[in-house]
Design a protein around this motif. Sequence first.
Motif, PDB file in Angstrom:
ATOM      1  N   ALA A 162       1.098   5.282  -2.766  1.00 60.15           N
ATOM      2  CA  ALA A 162       1.076   5.493  -2.104  1.00 60.15           C
ATOM      3  C   ALA A 162       2.058   6.983  -2.473  1.00 60.15           C
ATOM      4  N   LYS A 188      -6.305   9.403  -1.989  1.00 60.48           N
ATOM      5  CA  LYS A 188      -6.239   9.712  -0.409  1.00 60.48           C
ATOM      6  C   LYS A 188      -5.169   8.284  -0.473  1.00 60.48           C
ATOM      7  N   TYR A 189      -4.848   8.896   0.953  1.00 62.07           N
ATOM      8  CA  TYR A 189      -3.880   7.779   1.592  1.00 62.07           C
ATOM      9  C   TYR A 189      -3.590   8.082   2.534  1.00 62.07           C
ATOM     10  N   ASP A 223      -4.980   2.187   5.200  1.00 58.47           N
ATOM     11  CA  ASP A 223      -4.311   1.087   6.035  1.00 58.47           C
ATOM     12  C   ASP A 223      -4.949   0.493   7.438  1.00 58.47           C
ATOM     13  N   LEU A 246      -6.721   4.701  -0.572  1.00 60.20           N
ATOM     14  CA  LEU A 246      -6.251   3.910   0.115  1.00 60.20           C
ATOM     15  C   LEU A 246      -6.245   3.833   1.788  1.00 60.20           C
ATOM     16  N   PRO A 295      -2.855   6.133   6.239  1.00 60.96           N
ATOM     17  CA  PRO A 295      -1.888   6.017   6.818  1.00 60.96           C
ATOM     18  C   PRO A 295      -2.408   4.644   8.483  1.00 60.96           C
ATOM     19  N   LEU A 353       1.608   9.896  -4.784  1.00 63.98           N
ATOM     20  CA  LEU A 353       1.161  11.830  -4.401  1.00 63.98           C
ATOM     21  C   LEU A 353       2.527  12.199  -4.615  1.00 63.98           C
ATOM     22  N   LEU A 412       1.203  -1.100  -0.123  1.00 62.12           N
ATOM     23  CA  LEU A 412      -0.221  -0.224   0.091  1.00 62.12           C
ATOM     24  C   LEU A 412       0.503   1.333  -0.142  1.00 62.12           C
ATOM     25  N   TYR A 413       2.080   1.150   0.925  1.00 63.93           N
ATOM     26  CA  TYR A 413       2.792   2.120   0.687  1.00 63.93           C
ATOM     27  C   TYR A 413       3.258   2.437  -0.462  1.00 63.93           C
TER      28      TYR A 413
END
Length: 990
Positions: free
Chosen positions: A382, A438-439, A874, A872, A441, A386, A378-379
């Motif tokens: 991003a 959109k992330y 987490d 995204l 974390p 981003l 996922l990171y």
Amino acid sequence: MITKINKGSEWRKWNFHVHTKGTNKNDQFTSSSTEDFFYIFFKAAFDNKVEAIGITDYFSIDRYLEALDYVSDIYNKENATGDKLFTNEEVVFIKRIFLFPNVELRMLPATDRGRLINIHCLFNPEYVPHLENDFFGHIENQDGKKMNRHGLTDYGRELGSSLTTDEQRYKKGIDSFVIDLKTLKSVLNKNKNFRDNCILVVSNSNNDGASAVQKHYDLFENEEGSLDGLRSSIYKISHAIFSTNIKDINYFLGKRLEGTDGYNEEIYKQEVNDVIRDRGSLKSCLVGCDSHKESTLFNKFTWLKGDLTFEGLRQICFEPEQRVKIQTDKPDFKEDKVVIDRVKFHSPNNVFTPEVIHLNQNLNVIIGGKSSGKSILLYSIAKTLLPDNSILLNENGEEKYDLTSLDSDFNFEITSRAGISQKMFREAGENSIIPDIKYIPQNYLVKLAEPEVNKKGRPLNKLVRDLINEDDDSKTKYDNFIRNVKQYDKGREELIDKYFELIDDTESLENELKTKSNKEVLETNIASNTKKVEELNKAAGLSTEQLEEYKKIQERQLISDQKFTDFKSDFESIKISLKELDKVAEDLISGKNTLLNTLKLNSIKSYYEDKLSAIDSLKDNISALRKELKIATNEEGEKSFIEENPFKTEQNIIESEASAIDLAIKPFQQNEEIQKQITVLNQSIANDKKLLSEIDSLGKQITDKKALVQSTHEDIFKIYEESHNEYVNIIAELKDRTLDLEKDGLKIEGISQFNFPKLYKNIYEISDGRTASYNNYPQILDNKKKSTTECEFLSVKEGVLTVFNHIMDGSYALLPKINKKHAIKTLLDDYYFDYWKITYKNDKLGEMSTGKASFVILMLIIGLSKSKSPILIDQPEDNLDNRSITKDLVYYLKNKKLERQIIVVTHNANIVVNSDAENVIVANQKGQNNSESSSEFQFDYINGAIENTSPIDESETDLLKSMGIREHVAEIVEGGKEAFILRERKYGFH
């Protein structure tokens, strides 16, 4: 070999009900042979992009087996001249078509028109070898005849004694065979293998269906309605309905009353319960072309979201609404440019798998054991997309994952559905292909939910404001609001400067007035000296008439002298003012140019360019006026205007008048001694009159200045109020952006809020603590007030005005080094801000538990975001209680994935299963769990739909390949098995 791209559950065209040549009833196909027919059949399937077909026949799967035989040899199909019948593209497509048998049955009770009810058995192709034993050999009609070929032939022999061949007897048997519901129910109840491999679909038309919807309104009002128990039983054993009627679709989904006045969640729940009670379960409505001739092949279809497997088909039982759509266009439309199609690790040292990971356009969940690489995936997405990587950093400012430390040549590649690829490490200046993702974390939501605990968390109010302003129209409005507020700030500063300048000017004038003589003394002296001049003139021998004439000339001289004084005063005033106006005109031009540069439409720009051209003319006029006032000095030191202007004209008049007065006065000045005395007295009179004029002028200036001080004071508070109104107006203008969230129970109310703590802090810092004047104004200066404390503008304004007046009259004690102007500017600074108050189902955000507040913030981020780019997340469940996950988060994700692609890392089974994730990505790191894997990569991934199931293969040493996705979910995610069971029971399906 055909390579299958696995993106999990995808929308595909399914045709559940299509007959083929040789069908047992109503065969209208005109093709000369079965081979010719299937050529037309599969060409039509390819042209219409139908990917799953239920080959239908009455009481038989023979036609299905014929279709399978044809497809198995499709590579070799040739025409009479030896040319291939199908292109490579067609072959690939046709080989992927999911063919399954649809056995059409007729059963009692008859419909209102005397027709039998048609019920369809859709079978798992893998179950076909067991059908003779588990199905055809068990189902009987009311006469006890079996439904298999032998039984049908015997039944036909009894009905038609004149029939001479078994084929004729078989056809006769099929024409007359009506199954017994009792035996079908018996097979269902006793044979789990049959239940697990069959989907029952009942027709719901007036001609050949149970027609519940036409009668269900009466049924619910009167349980003794006309629908008998046998017909009701048919619905209860059925899994789906053949119907395109919108009333049927809504009724069987428990949404008959949706859209009516007063419809709410409780009514929906009651309707769902009623349908489950009376019909056994919620059900999808399906459609097939029911073709009996070539011309109607595939003219109707159903969109179904699922794998091209029987398990994919079974998902309609667990998600009857979201898995099925009857419409022309493909459901859940998303633009190609905002969908991530696939991702890939580039890891030359084999730390990460090089296999492409395909993503679904809806909900993708990433699961895996501890440290399995879930968050790394996922990171990586991003970090690649981003433009601002601040959210990717830990609190110490370092990147969360240093991927190059794992593999020095590491890179990561993303390809959008539009076919555009981009790598994480790329040329500087290459913009992101999907910049507005959109992330969220891990723990990001809780930092926003608990700002006191997490000081570094981004202010929630700013987050809400930024999300509201993602909309271009809203951002334009907000930018204009900021510009207006800044103009008001500038105007307020200028007015305060002007206010104190006027006060200083007034004090200077008053001090100057104090230096002037007493007005009464001057008037007495003028009268006395005038009388003396008259007496001296008489002594000089002037007649009465001469004295009168002389007096008039002297008055002319006084007027001329005063005119010259006024001339000099006007000249200086004009010169200074034109200089100031020139600066104002420059500012106007700058403002005009800024405005024109922001305009997009040429027609609009041209119009205002023309209308505002007067500003340029004004600047030119002022410059010309300033030029007219320029003075040149000749060699003799004499000064004169270079250009013609009113001052030059007036100067000539004054000088001419002075010369005329000098000439006229000479005849009256014969006696030199007397004349000297008269001159001295006249000069004294002139000086005294000048002083009187100055006193009057100063008095008037002081009065005017005090009036200006008062009007400026009023202007300051007028602009103070207008600045506040900008907040009220922008909140009203942005309100529409928040209305969509109310359907989810989320309400955002904009308020013009006053920052009491900031005002208190700023005033406290400039106040004399010994006197502590700030304690006398609890209305606005109270260190217990918060920035969210409710306030009324008029109350705040009244308090500010009181402190303003007390600062000005000195009763408010300031520090010795602080002047009044600085204090007033501090007091009148803009302490207002647009505050967005958030409630969810009547609970205020600030009063919620951390878990619930985290969910609400997630709703805000997703719901307010105008972007349609991927989201995204987490582990959103980390701070949520189980009820919030199952009740709120799951429901929210199921709805929002229809609008935007979502990628979630999770260890919660409810998010995976009950959100009906279209694509499950399983992550594994070698050596991080009890099961070893033979994979050569440290981090490995596999993906597929939750309906992808296969039992654990003990002989497979590659862990990810050793079982199906469903089995991975059940093994990895806590409560996975229970989640699947809950999902299957949710809408009444068992």
